[in-house]
Design a protein around this motif. Sequence first.
Motif, mmCIF file in Angstrom:
data_model
loop_
_atom_site.group_PDB
_atom_site.id
_atom_site.type_symbol
_atom_site.label_atom_id
_atom_site.label_comp_id
_atom_site.label_asym_id
_atom_site.label_seq_id
_atom_site.Cartn_x
_atom_site.Cartn_y
_atom_site.Cartn_z
ATOM 1 N N LEU A 44 -6.401 47.604 -18.484
ATOM 2 C CA LEU A 44 -6.544 47.975 -19.891
ATOM 3 C C LEU A 44 -6.338 46.761 -20.794
ATOM 4 N N ILE A 64 -9.449 44.754 -20.724
ATOM 5 C CA ILE A 64 -10.522 45.424 -21.476
ATOM 6 C C ILE A 64 -10.334 45.172 -22.967
ATOM 7 N N LEU A 65 -9.103 45.260 -23.436
ATOM 8 C CA LEU A 65 -8.821 45.003 -24.849
ATOM 9 C C LEU A 65 -9.173 43.562 -25.230
ATOM 10 N N ALA A 103 -13.031 43.211 -25.256
ATOM 11 C CA ALA A 103 -13.567 43.867 -26.454
ATOM 12 C C ALA A 103 -13.358 42.992 -27.683
ATOM 13 N N HIS A 104 -12.173 42.450 -27.829
ATOM 14 C CA HIS A 104 -11.880 41.587 -28.977
ATOM 15 C C HIS A 104 -12.785 40.360 -28.966
ATOM 16 N N THR A 144 -14.450 47.160 -30.382
ATOM 17 C CA THR A 144 -13.220 47.824 -29.954
ATOM 18 C C THR A 144 -13.354 48.232 -28.494
ATOM 19 N N ALA A 145 -12.206 48.462 -27.870
ATOM 20 C CA ALA A 145 -12.216 48.947 -26.486
ATOM 21 C C ALA A 145 -12.901 50.308 -26.430
ATOM 22 N N LEU A 185 -16.619 49.886 -26.136
ATOM 23 C CA LEU A 185 -17.009 49.503 -24.775
ATOM 24 C C LEU A 185 -16.979 50.716 -23.838
#
Length: 102
Positions: free
Chosen positions: A66, A69-70, A73-74, A79-80, A83
Amino acid sequence: MQKHVTRRGRPLGATTFEVEPALAFGAVVRALRTADGVGQEALAHQAGIERSHMGKIERGEHMPTLAMILRIAHALGRTAGELLLETEATLAKQQNPHRGRK
């Protein structure tokens, strides 16, 4: 009596994650990255990930955590949640390829 040999590690070809979501997530990351005109190495650098690891994520060979993923995304300016919504849409298309066609 023959001694049973126990081998360490996972059996050949085994994974610790579901392959389909990993492939879908990787495809989404690659599509967004290329649409933005960003190279894999640049995205990996911005996300604080090794380029080779980013390649594994994009090919669906690794399911990121996670936190990762964050960061991805950034680095993509999204945003996550965006995605993951795209990943869900990709999975839905794969599971029902004729949906929405007339």
